[in-house]
Design a protein around this motif. Structure first.
Motif, mmCIF file in Angstrom:
data_model
loop_
_atom_site.group_PDB
_atom_site.id
_atom_site.type_symbol
_atom_site.label_atom_id
_atom_site.label_comp_id
_atom_site.label_asym_id
_atom_site.label_seq_id
_atom_site.Cartn_x
_atom_site.Cartn_y
_atom_site.Cartn_z
ATOM 1 N N ASN A 139 -35.149 47.849 -11.786
ATOM 2 C CA ASN A 139 -36.450 48.613 -11.951
ATOM 3 C C ASN A 139 -35.830 49.608 -13.087
ATOM 4 O O ASN A 139 -36.448 49.698 -14.176
ATOM 5 N N LEU A 184 -34.598 58.411 -7.236
ATOM 6 C CA LEU A 184 -35.135 57.011 -6.615
ATOM 7 C C LEU A 184 -34.474 56.580 -5.219
ATOM 8 O O LEU A 184 -33.334 56.588 -5.091
ATOM 9 N N LYS A 238 -30.763 41.250 -17.495
ATOM 10 C CA LYS A 238 -30.553 41.641 -16.216
ATOM 11 C C LYS A 238 -29.187 40.966 -15.647
ATOM 12 O O LYS A 238 -28.983 40.775 -14.207
ATOM 13 N N GLU A 266 -35.031 47.427 -16.247
ATOM 14 C CA GLU A 266 -36.467 47.155 -17.153
ATOM 15 C C GLU A 266 -36.881 48.314 -18.058
ATOM 16 O O GLU A 266 -37.536 48.303 -18.968
ATOM 17 N N ARG A 267 -36.768 49.465 -17.520
ATOM 18 C CA ARG A 267 -37.472 50.688 -18.101
ATOM 19 C C ARG A 267 -36.321 51.332 -19.287
ATOM 20 O O ARG A 267 -36.997 51.831 -20.165
ATOM 21 N N ASN A 306 -33.182 45.809 -6.392
ATOM 22 C CA ASN A 306 -34.707 46.069 -6.823
ATOM 23 C C ASN A 306 -34.623 47.614 -7.608
ATOM 24 O O ASN A 306 -35.198 47.188 -8.686
ATOM 25 N N ALA A 307 -33.902 48.646 -7.251
ATOM 26 C CA ALA A 307 -33.924 49.836 -7.771
ATOM 27 C C ALA A 307 -33.154 49.851 -9.238
ATOM 28 O O ALA A 307 -33.661 50.111 -10.242
#
Length: 193
Positions: A123, A73, A174, A126-127, A119-120
């Motif tokens: 990401n 990533l 988060k 969330e996954r 942001n990474a």
């Protein structure tokens, strides 16, 4: 449901001007084995990494151990300090940490690099809700991400990091609820709940 992200600052590397392809040194490979041994105790589910070779090599042992591919990533690659090599690294790095919006020509400010790393991080969260995830990365971007969740992690903290170093960030959704050092010692442990 708690999600744990294990940020692994890469082990010692052999310096070359090739940022992307710079490999671990002999000492780095030895330390990477210790990283693998420490992470074997943590029930890891997934492994992510910066696309830089030294970050990948630091976490490839745990990826092999859990029999999973490393997900590369770009968000976890090291912050770009400047387009060209800087004359005085200490002066250059100090300046960007003094002013979050300052950047050298072709480089990233703290704010821009931090946003990329955060942001990474979101990401990945969330996954993989409720999972344990290793992230092979670099000192500056790792501290910028940690700083987003707790501002005690700043320039002075970055200067004290080891190569490698491991920090476990625990999340409820988060929200970062805890940060612990895994590599050893107690510098920088905090509870955010």
């Amino acid at each position: 449901m708690q999600t744990n992200l294990y940020f692994v600052r890469h082990a010692h590397s052999t310096y070359t001007p090739d940022e992307l392809g710079r490999p671990l040194s002999e000492r780095g490979f030895s330390d990477a084995k210790t990283v693998t041994d420490l992470l074997k105790r943590e029930a890891i589910d997934f492994v992510y990494s910066s696309p830089y070779k030294r970050a990948i090599q630091t976490v490839e042992g745990i990826a092999a151990y859990i029999n999973k591919e490393i997900n590369e990533l770009d968000g976890f690659k090291e912050r770009i300090l400047a387009e060209e090599p800087v004359e005085d690294f200490e002066v250059a790095i100090t300046k960007v940490w003094q002013d979050d919006d300052f950047s050298w020509e072709g480089g990233e400010s703290n704010r821009v690099a931090q946003q990329r790393g955060v942001n990474a991080t979101f990401n990945v969260l969330e996954r993989h809700l409720g999972k344990n995830i290793v992230i092979g990365t670099h000192g500056n971007i790792m501290v910028l991400i940690m700083n987003y969740f707790d501002n005690q992690y700043g320039f002075d903290f970055w200067k004290e990091l080891e190569m490698p170093d491991i920090y476990k960030l625990s999340f409820n959704e988060k929200k970062c609820i805890d940060i612990q050092r895994i590599w050893g010692g107690n510098y920088g442990n905090s509870s955010l709940s």
